[in-house]
Write an enzyme that holds these catalytic residues in place. Structure first.
Site, PDB file in Angstrom:
ATOM      1  N   ASP A  65     -12.636  -2.557  -0.421  1.00  0.00           N
ATOM      2  CA  ASP A  65     -12.255  -3.807  -1.098  1.00  0.00           C
ATOM      3  C   ASP A  65     -13.265  -4.167  -2.189  1.00  0.00           C
ATOM      4  OD1 ASP A  65      -9.886  -4.457   0.217  1.00  0.00           O
ATOM      5  OD2 ASP A  65     -10.941  -5.430   1.874  1.00  0.00           O
TER       6      ASP A  65
ATOM      7  N   SER B 204       0.806  -1.231   0.000  1.00  0.00           N
ATOM      8  CA  SER B 204       0.000   0.000   0.000  1.00  0.00           C
ATOM      9  C   SER B 204       0.843   1.286   0.000  1.00  0.00           C
ATOM     10  CB  SER B 204      -0.975  -0.002   1.183  1.00  0.00           C
ATOM     11  OG  SER B 204      -1.936  -1.003   0.976  1.00  0.00           O
TER      12      SER B 204
ATOM     13  N   ASN C 172     -11.926  -1.493   5.854  1.00  0.00           N
ATOM     14  CA  ASN C 172     -10.508  -1.446   5.503  1.00  0.00           C
ATOM     15  C   ASN C 172      -9.987  -0.020   5.333  1.00  0.00           C
ATOM     16  OD1 ASN C 172     -11.628  -0.799   2.985  1.00  0.00           O
ATOM     17  ND2 ASN C 172      -9.864  -1.654   1.924  1.00  0.00           N
TER      18      ASN C 172
ATOM     19  N   GLY D 156     -14.534 -20.127  -1.901  1.00  0.00           N
ATOM     20  CA  GLY D 156     -14.240 -19.614  -0.565  1.00  0.00           C
ATOM     21  C   GLY D 156     -15.462 -19.006   0.087  1.00  0.00           C
TER      22      GLY D 156
ATOM     23  N   LYS E 210      -9.839  -6.065  10.481  1.00  0.00           N
ATOM     24  CA  LYS E 210     -10.915  -5.440   9.695  1.00  0.00           C
ATOM     25  C   LYS E 210     -12.288  -5.431  10.386  1.00  0.00           C
ATOM     26  CE  LYS E 210      -8.948  -6.165   5.110  1.00  0.00           C
ATOM     27  NZ  LYS E 210      -9.203  -6.590   3.731  1.00  0.00           N
TER      28      LYS E 210
HETATM   29  P1  NAP Z   1     -10.000 -15.991   5.323  1.00  0.00           P
HETATM   30  O1  NAP Z   1     -11.117 -15.191   5.880  1.00  0.00           O
HETATM   31  O2  NAP Z   1      -9.000 -16.581   6.239  1.00  0.00           O
HETATM   32  O3  NAP Z   1     -10.663 -17.167   4.408  1.00  0.00           O
HETATM   33  C1  NAP Z   1      -9.858 -18.193   3.888  1.00  0.00           C
HETATM   34  C2  NAP Z   1     -10.638 -19.010   2.887  1.00  0.00           C
HETATM   35  O4  NAP Z   1      -9.733 -19.970   2.315  1.00  0.00           O
HETATM   36  C3  NAP Z   1     -11.797 -19.826   3.493  1.00  0.00           C
HETATM   37  O5  NAP Z   1     -12.798 -19.994   2.525  1.00  0.00           O
HETATM   38  C4  NAP Z   1     -11.098 -21.161   3.794  1.00  0.00           C
HETATM   39  O6  NAP Z   1     -11.986 -22.278   3.833  1.00  0.00           O
HETATM   40  C5  NAP Z   1     -10.209 -21.305   2.589  1.00  0.00           C
HETATM   41  N1  NAP Z   1      -9.058 -22.178   2.863  1.00  0.00           N
HETATM   42  C6  NAP Z   1      -7.932 -21.835   3.519  1.00  0.00           C
HETATM   43  N2  NAP Z   1      -7.081 -22.907   3.559  1.00  0.00           N
HETATM   44  C7  NAP Z   1      -7.699 -23.914   2.901  1.00  0.00           C
HETATM   45  C8  NAP Z   1      -7.336 -25.253   2.590  1.00  0.00           C
HETATM   46  N3  NAP Z   1      -6.155 -25.766   2.946  1.00  0.00           N
HETATM   47  N4  NAP Z   1      -8.211 -26.006   1.891  1.00  0.00           N
HETATM   48  C9  NAP Z   1      -9.427 -25.514   1.498  1.00  0.00           C
HETATM   49  N5  NAP Z   1      -9.809 -24.250   1.760  1.00  0.00           N
HETATM   50  C10 NAP Z   1      -8.973 -23.448   2.463  1.00  0.00           C
HETATM   51  O7  NAP Z   1      -9.122 -15.127   4.275  1.00  0.00           O
HETATM   52  P2  NAP Z   1      -9.585 -13.818   3.441  1.00  0.00           P
HETATM   53  O8  NAP Z   1      -9.299 -12.613   4.256  1.00  0.00           O
HETATM   54  O9  NAP Z   1     -10.954 -14.043   2.928  1.00  0.00           O
HETATM   55  O10 NAP Z   1      -8.508 -13.796   2.240  1.00  0.00           O
HETATM   56  C11 NAP Z   1      -8.542 -14.778   1.205  1.00  0.00           C
HETATM   57  C12 NAP Z   1      -7.523 -14.419   0.132  1.00  0.00           C
HETATM   58  O11 NAP Z   1      -7.881 -13.208  -0.516  1.00  0.00           O
HETATM   59  C13 NAP Z   1      -6.112 -14.203   0.663  1.00  0.00           C
HETATM   60  O12 NAP Z   1      -5.250 -15.073  -0.024  1.00  0.00           O
HETATM   61  C14 NAP Z   1      -5.742 -12.796   0.316  1.00  0.00           C
HETATM   62  O13 NAP Z   1      -4.432 -12.698  -0.234  1.00  0.00           O
HETATM   63  C15 NAP Z   1      -6.729 -12.418  -0.765  1.00  0.00           C
HETATM   64  N6  NAP Z   1      -7.075 -11.000  -0.672  1.00  0.00           N
HETATM   65  C16 NAP Z   1      -6.782 -10.197  -1.726  1.00  0.00           C
HETATM   66  C17 NAP Z   1      -7.075  -8.835  -1.661  1.00  0.00           C
HETATM   67  C18 NAP Z   1      -6.738  -7.953  -2.825  1.00  0.00           C
HETATM   68  O14 NAP Z   1      -6.823  -6.722  -2.689  1.00  0.00           O
HETATM   69  N7  NAP Z   1      -6.394  -8.498  -3.958  1.00  0.00           N
HETATM   70  C19 NAP Z   1      -7.695  -8.291  -0.531  1.00  0.00           C
HETATM   71  C20 NAP Z   1      -7.968  -9.140   0.530  1.00  0.00           C
HETATM   72  C21 NAP Z   1      -7.654 -10.496   0.453  1.00  0.00           C
HETATM   73  P3  NAP Z   1     -12.699 -22.709   5.249  1.00  0.00           P
HETATM   74  O15 NAP Z   1     -13.826 -21.735   5.418  1.00  0.00           O
HETATM   75  O16 NAP Z   1     -13.147 -24.085   5.013  1.00  0.00           O
HETATM   76  O17 NAP Z   1     -11.635 -22.579   6.307  1.00  0.00           O
END
Ligand code: NAP
Length: 292
Positions: free
Chosen positions: A106, A21, A91, A131, A70
């Protein structure tokens, strides 16, 4: 030059050291010739309230908030934007006379990123979201707000996807989220889909995996949009391309969520040419190359 008039913005997170950022915000400040500086602040989980109060006392103009603060930060705010309240995650904090007001950039950031690539959510009768975590929830609300007819939400923990579907139904009145287990794609009508990859599977350092490895799944993808930007070419994206689809990474979403925050803090509109210039600088500084 930093002087007595320099306004301070920043990002609070834990960890925060890897954040991109500052590149986005300080480049925008340079482009606009605004006397503003943006810095990362590592904030422990039980210090979020103190950090927000301290930022207010220090006349900080605005803050970004990243994982894992967040939702927690909401209790420390003077006001909450409707969209952020709906999603339940903030955020961006914007200074107002009463205190900081919380926004979620976001979701509009993802929308602007997709639009800039010519992907029109409004035209999707059906889409797939992988997800049901924090970001996937925001994506579900985005799809509902853009009237995507049906959104298949595939998640390892089915109950989490069911909860998101229920929340979207309650808060928007739209019954468009269909919760499914990870192999639920096998039951879907055979056609080409827009798939938004919103899990953390494939993120650095564990880059060898995709959530679904089955080639049959990738035959159904026209456009695969991975929200991960580290690495910039995920296994999911490789599998999409190998099957003939178009693949995108999450760097533009990151860019646009930052741009919208900048617009809120400085009361400006960032023109598209400037957004593109900042994107080029961001790619240069991070060594990211775009492939299709
Ligand atoms: P989160 O709330 O921790 O959610 C993680 C998700 O991944 C859940 O659906 C979880 O499934 C799944 N998961 C994790 N490990 C797994 C595994 N081994 N097998 C199957 N499913 C698995 O994370 P989040 O904050 O939503 O972020 C998710 C991604 O988005 C991150 O990688 C981040 O880099 C990306 N992101 C990008 C931006 C951007 O600006 N581009 C912004 C924010 C986030 P369960 O529910 O079954 O645990």
């Amino acid at each position: 030059m930093i002087d007595g008039y320099t306004r301070v913005c920043g990002v609070i997170g834990n960890p925060v050291e890897h954040t991109l950022s500052p590149v986005i915000q300080n480049t925008l400040a340079e482009q606009f010739s605004h006397n503003m500086v943006y810095v990362p602040f590592h904030v422990e989980n039980d210090e979020v309230h103190a950090a927000v109060e301290g930022a207010w006392a220090l006349n900080v103009l605005g803050l970004n908030v990243t994982v894992p603060h967040k939702s927690r930060v909401i209790n420390s705010l003077a006001a909450l934007d409707d969209l952020a309240a709906q999603i339940g995650a903030v955020n961006t904090l914007v200074r107002t006379e009463e205190g900081f007001k919380g926004y979620n950039t976001d979701m509009p950031g993802l929308y602007r990123a997709m639009s800039s690539e010519g992907i029109r959510l409004e035209e999707q009768e059906e889409a797939i979201v992988l997800g049901a975590g924090g970001v996937a929830r925001a994506v579900a609300f985005l799809c509902a707000s853009r009237d995507v007819g049906r959104v298949y939400m595939l998640n390892r923990s089915l109950e989490k996807a069911e909860k998101v579907a229920e929340e979207v139904r309650k808060k928007t009145g739209k019954d468009c989220i269909v919760p499914l287990p990870l192999d639920g794609w096998k039951e879907l009508p055979e056609k080409k889909y827009l798939v938004i990859q919103a899990t953390s599977v494939g993120m650095y350092p564990d880059t060898d995996h995709a959530l679904i490895e089955d080639a049959g799944f990738y035959d159904r993808i026209q456009t695969g949009y991975d929200l991960i930007y580290k690495p910039f070419n995920t296994r999911f994206m490789q599998l999409v391309r190998e099957a003939g689809g178009r693949a995108y990474h999450g760097l533009k979403m990151l860019l646009y969520q930052g741009i919208i925050a900048y617009e809120l803090w400085n009361d400006v509109v960032v023109p598209e040419e400037m957004a593109e210039a900042v994107y080029e600088i961001l790619k240069e500084k991070t060594g990211i190359r775009d492939e299709r």
